[in-house]
Write an enzyme that holds these catalytic residues in place. Structure first.
Site, PDB file in Angstrom:
ATOM      1  N   CYS A  12       0.850  -1.202   0.000  1.00 50.10           N
ATOM      2  CA  CYS A  12       0.000   0.000   0.000  1.00 50.10           C
ATOM      3  C   CYS A  12       0.882   1.247   0.000  1.00 50.10           C
ATOM      4  CB  CYS A  12      -0.930   0.010   1.211  1.00 50.10           C
ATOM      5  SG  CYS A  12      -2.338  -1.119   1.050  1.00 50.10           S
ATOM      6  N   HIS A  51      -6.178  -2.620  -1.100  1.00 52.19           N
ATOM      7  CA  HIS A  51      -5.610  -3.637  -0.215  1.00 52.19           C
ATOM      8  C   HIS A  51      -6.541  -4.838  -0.055  1.00 52.19           C
ATOM      9  CE1 HIS A  51      -2.992  -5.154   3.004  1.00 52.19           C
ATOM     10  NE2 HIS A  51      -4.114  -5.645   3.473  1.00 52.19           N
ATOM     11  N   HIS A 104      -0.383 -10.423  -4.180  1.00 51.60           N
ATOM     12  CA  HIS A 104       0.605 -10.159  -5.231  1.00 51.60           C
ATOM     13  C   HIS A 104       0.838 -11.439  -6.013  1.00 51.60           C
ATOM     14  CE1 HIS A 104       2.730 -11.278  -1.534  1.00 51.60           C
ATOM     15  NE2 HIS A 104       3.617 -11.900  -2.304  1.00 51.60           N
TER      16      HIS A 104
HETATM   17  P1  AMP Z   1       5.709 -13.610  -0.762  1.00 50.93           P
HETATM   18  O1  AMP Z   1       6.705 -14.474  -0.073  1.00 50.93           O
HETATM   19  O2  AMP Z   1       4.940 -14.298  -1.851  1.00 50.93           O
HETATM   20  O3  AMP Z   1       4.822 -12.862   0.206  1.00 50.93           O
HETATM   21  O4  AMP Z   1       6.577 -12.552  -1.546  1.00 50.93           O
HETATM   22  C1  AMP Z   1       6.790 -11.230  -1.162  1.00 50.93           C
HETATM   23  C2  AMP Z   1       7.710 -10.653  -2.191  1.00 50.93           C
HETATM   24  O5  AMP Z   1       7.726  -9.250  -2.037  1.00 50.93           O
HETATM   25  C3  AMP Z   1       9.152 -11.137  -2.065  1.00 50.93           C
HETATM   26  O6  AMP Z   1       9.569 -11.721  -3.295  1.00 50.93           O
HETATM   27  C4  AMP Z   1       9.927  -9.861  -1.743  1.00 50.93           C
HETATM   28  O7  AMP Z   1      11.189  -9.849  -2.329  1.00 50.93           O
HETATM   29  C5  AMP Z   1       9.018  -8.797  -2.320  1.00 50.93           C
HETATM   30  N1  AMP Z   1       9.154  -7.477  -1.723  1.00 50.93           N
HETATM   31  C6  AMP Z   1       9.119  -7.172  -0.410  1.00 50.93           C
HETATM   32  N2  AMP Z   1       9.258  -5.849  -0.233  1.00 50.93           N
HETATM   33  C7  AMP Z   1       9.369  -5.301  -1.470  1.00 50.93           C
HETATM   34  C8  AMP Z   1       9.551  -3.962  -1.953  1.00 50.93           C
HETATM   35  N3  AMP Z   1       9.636  -2.917  -1.132  1.00 50.93           N
HETATM   36  N4  AMP Z   1       9.626  -3.774  -3.287  1.00 50.93           N
HETATM   37  C9  AMP Z   1       9.549  -4.823  -4.137  1.00 50.93           C
HETATM   38  N5  AMP Z   1       9.383  -6.100  -3.742  1.00 50.93           N
HETATM   39  C10 AMP Z   1       9.297  -6.333  -2.416  1.00 50.93           C
HETATM   40 ZN    ZN Z   2      -1.782  -3.278   1.273  1.00 55.06          ZN
END
Ligand code: AMP
Ligand code: ZN
Length: 147
Positions: A12, A51, A104
């Site tokens: 967010c 969200h 995501h």
């Molecule tokens: P998950 O384990 O599916 O929840 O994946 C979360 C993903 O978000 C991971 O691959 C992280 O590297 C990515 N991530 C976390 N913070 C950021 C950020 N600030 N910008 C881009 N990717 C992020």
């Molecule tokens: Zn969010």
């Protein structure tokens, strides 16, 4: 919509422009940006701007829009990097490995022999599931699908 933690939610914050992101594209409802810890070159994430925790609570109209954008983004990533394949991965809930509680979808180019990927356990094909059990399971899932 899950309002819990929206204020502190890292994705967010990206949507609100409070923290940096390398944005691939955005429209009114969704946004794609590069993953900050890429497992391979071209690893990006597609998120709804609103969200929602994951597929279990996202609005179905928004899910349909994300599906279309996901197909477009996957094709663009494939065209850009010409990998052997592209993984689309969504973790729904901590039990599935979800760490960021804002829906995501990972888009990850993958080449043969890469040391990451969706893996089934050793020997899982040793015996096929009995047909009657598969039929029973299919029927129980079907009961929970809206008509
Ligand atoms: P998950 O384990 O599916 O929840 O994946 C979360 C993903 O978000 C991971 O691959 C992280 O590297 C990515 N991530 C976390 N913070 C950021 C950020 N600030 N910008 C881009 N990717 C992020
Ligand atoms: Zn969010």
């Amino acid at each position: 919509m899950d309002m819990s933690g929206e204020e502190d939610c890292i994705f967010c914050k990206i949507v609100r422009g409070e923290i940096p992101a390398s944005v691939v594209f955005e429209d009114e409802q969704c946004m794609a940006f590069m993953d900050i810890f890429p497992v391979g070159q071209g690893h990006c994430l597609l998120i709804p701007k609103e969200h929602h925790t994951n597929m279990l609570d996202v609005d179905l109209g928004l899910a349909a829009h994300l599906g279309r954008r996901l197909a477009e983004l996957t094709r663009a990533v494939h065209k850009t990097f010409s990998p052997d394949g592209v993984l689309n991965v969504v973790a729904n809930g901590p039990g599935a490995g979800q760490e960021v509680p804002h829906l995501h979808i990972h888009i990850i180019p993958r080449n043969h022999g890469a040391d990451f990927g969706f893996r089934f356990p050793e020997g899982y094909r040793d015996s096929m599931a009995p047909r009657d059990e598969l039929d029973r399971l299919a029927a129980s899932i079907r009961k929970n699908i809206p008509r």
